[in-house]
Design an enzyme around this catalytic site. Structure first.
Site, PDB file in Angstrom:
ATOM      1  N   LYS A  51       0.829  -1.212   0.000  1.00 54.87           N
ATOM      2  CA  LYS A  51       0.000   0.000   0.000  1.00 54.87           C
ATOM      3  C   LYS A  51       0.863   1.262   0.000  1.00 54.87           C
ATOM      4  CE  LYS A  51      -3.085  -2.944  -0.049  1.00 54.87           C
ATOM      5  NZ  LYS A  51      -2.091  -4.019  -0.165  1.00 54.87           N
ATOM      6  N   GLY A 116       9.412 -21.715  16.406  1.00 52.52           N
ATOM      7  CA  GLY A 116       8.642 -22.524  17.340  1.00 52.52           C
ATOM      8  C   GLY A 116       8.196 -23.832  16.706  1.00 52.52           C
ATOM      9  N   ASP A 314      -4.355 -17.741   7.723  1.00 55.42           N
ATOM     10  CA  ASP A 314      -4.094 -18.371   6.439  1.00 55.42           C
ATOM     11  C   ASP A 314      -3.850 -19.873   6.531  1.00 55.42           C
ATOM     12  OD1 ASP A 314      -4.288 -15.813   5.545  1.00 55.42           O
ATOM     13  OD2 ASP A 314      -2.243 -15.643   4.766  1.00 55.42           O
ATOM     14  N   LEU A 321      -6.940 -13.431   4.264  1.00 60.26           N
ATOM     15  CA  LEU A 321      -7.065 -11.987   4.459  1.00 60.26           C
ATOM     16  C   LEU A 321      -6.636 -11.622   5.869  1.00 60.26           C
ATOM     17  CD1 LEU A 321     -10.599 -11.529   2.835  1.00 60.26           C
ATOM     18  CD2 LEU A 321      -8.413 -10.865   1.821  1.00 60.26           C
ATOM     19  N   HIS A 446     -23.344  15.104   1.467  1.00 63.03           N
ATOM     20  CA  HIS A 446     -23.124  15.535   0.083  1.00 63.03           C
ATOM     21  C   HIS A 446     -22.099  16.662   0.067  1.00 63.03           C
ATOM     22  CE1 HIS A 446     -23.973  16.755  -4.046  1.00 63.03           C
ATOM     23  NE2 HIS A 446     -24.040  18.011  -3.606  1.00 63.03           N
TER      24      HIS A 446
END
Length: 468
Positions: A51, A116, A314, A321, A446
């Protein structure tokens, strides 16, 4: 031997969040990380550094393409200093990782640096960098070791010309021609970074569309936009070989007709997904069962077949994610504390951080069709927004899928500026089982990009969008 209520192997978003929540709930907690910095793939070589480069390259592209339109004149040529850009990226990573270390100290979590591995179901051996091994005991253990980039069996990753996302974050030069194998999130994001900086980018994808797991309308729109950005796509192409020829890489593939196609570039980014990382855990010593696809088998509580051992992120089923891992880390900590947390996996959003950004939550239109669910669609183009015209971010749309009978929102799919942030509105609405009409009757400031969500909801409610 030091004893803990909970020991966590892996300090990525799942692991460190699990550690913090366990400590908050009064458990004596340890976390084990093999690298010298905390944060795992996400903070070190994934979400955060990518990013940073996306933002830096976006600024450069704006300077050379859009500043003049905004009335901003820059004397002389605008140049890329890639070394400085990479250095800034690293400083962002360093600050973020230091922040995790601060949180470990703040919550009195013991940090062990080393590899580990299970000695048995309650003991973990930690092999340190000095070669010494320390053993700790834990009443409960959480495996949070994450994932590594996948490759194809015939591809030799030399990490110089044939690279993964890890090496793509540290290049010393902008490629002349970057060949990207895989049209998923990672390949598209990093491909766009180097396209902005001046590289020719060619994407070779096995499926018939990019980001194939997302709603087909998003794939179509993102393809259209990135083609306008001069990214080349070769869909329905099966890569058969990748060779480093010194200063160039030759990629061969078969198109959908079975014809051989050759691509030549100076770098090849292999981004064909990621695999669960359980190497070195000695998981068999604890008796933990694995699935055939390499994930760790868990039940609905993320508990393995060994009652005191859990796995998150994961290394277990589901989308890879960071925010999914975080939710699971919190979930397991609260389970251990005797609470009754919940995770709705249907409401874990997915995001692609290209520009325009792509974000989605819930069911795709294809999934609803396959399930035989009667639904209605409301869609609104970003270019109809005053805010989009003001910022010159005209590409994209918001699409809402709602149940035809009950009007409950079943899926929200969006592409456009800042939709990575905007998708949280859809997650919130769907968590409370909002209808399209509920969203349509909420006041949206807006001018904002968020107005597109309201207008799409109006479109799904008797086709009554106001501004198209």
């Amino acid at each position: 031997m030091t004893q803990y209520d909970v020991a966590i192997i892996g300090s990525g978003p799942g692991g460190y969040v699990a550690a913090i929540r366990c400590a908050q709930l009064g458990m004596k907690t340890a976390i084990i990380e093999k690298y010298s910095t905390l944060g795992g793939t996400c903070l070190n070589v994934g979400c955060i550094p990518s990013k940073a480069l996306l933002d830096s390259s976006h600024h450069y592209e704006d300077a050379i393409k859009h500043f003049d339109t905004h009335g901003i004149e820059i004397p002389g040529d605008v140049k890329v200093n890639l070394k400085k850009m990479i250095s800034r990226k690293q400083s962002v990573v360093d600050q973020t990782c230091a922040g995790v270390k601060f949180l470990m100290d703040k919550n009195k979590i013991e940090v062990y640096e080393g590899i580990g591995s299970f000695k048995d179901a309650t003991h973990i051996d930690i092999k340190k960098n000095d070669g010494k091994t320390e053993t700790i005991e834990a009443k409960n253990i959480i495996i949070a070791t994450g994932s590594k980039p996948s490759t194809l069996p015939f591809i030799k990753l030399d990490k110089k010309r044939i690279i993964t996302s890890t090496e793509a974050l540290e290049l010393k030069e902008v490629p002349k021609h970057l060949i990207v194998i895989g049209g998923g999130v990672i390949g598209l994001e990093l491909g766009q970074v180097y396209k902005r900086l001046g590289a020719e980018v060619t994407v070779v994808e096995f499926m018939d569309r990019i980001v194939p797991g997302m709603d087909k309308a998003l794939s179509k729109e993102l393809t259209k936009v990135m083609k306008k950005q001069k990214v080349k796509f070769n869909l329905s192409h099966k890569v058969t070989s990748v060779e480093n020829k010194g200063d160039e890489v030759v990629v061969k593939a078969e198109d959908k007709k079975g014809q051989e196609v050759t691509f030549t570039g100076d770098y090849c980014l292999v981004s064909v997904g990621r695999r669960p990382f359980t190497d070195g855990l000695n998981i068999e010593a604890a008796g933990v069962e694995m699935e055939k696809n390499g994930t760790i088998a868990v039940n609905e509580h993320l508990q393995t077949n060994i009652p005191n051992i859990y796995a998150i992120g994961d290394v277990v089923r589901g989308a890879m994610l960071a925010h999914k891992a975080e939710e699971e880390g919190t979930f397991v900590a609260e389970i251990l504390a005797g609470q009754k947390p919940h995770i709705d996996y249907n409401l874990i959003p997915g995001v692609v951080y290209t520009w325009p950004e792509v974000a989605a939550v819930g069911k795709t239109e294809e999934e609803l069709k396959e399930a035989g669910v009667a639904y209605k669609v409301g869609q609104f183009p970003m270019r109809a927004l005053g805010r989009a015209r003001a910022s010159m971010d005209l590409d994209g749309f918001v699409k809402i899928l709602a149940d035809k009978e009950t009007d409950e929102v079943l899926g929200v799919h969006m592409i456009g500026a800042r939709v990575a942030d905007l998708i949280a509105e859809a997650v919130t609405a769907m968590e409370f089982r909002a209808s399209a009409e509920d969203i349509s009757r909420m006041s949206h400031a807006h001018p904002t990009f968020a107005e597109a969500v309201k207008e799409a909801a109006l479109a799904a409610t008797d086709n009554r969008a106001l501004h198209v």
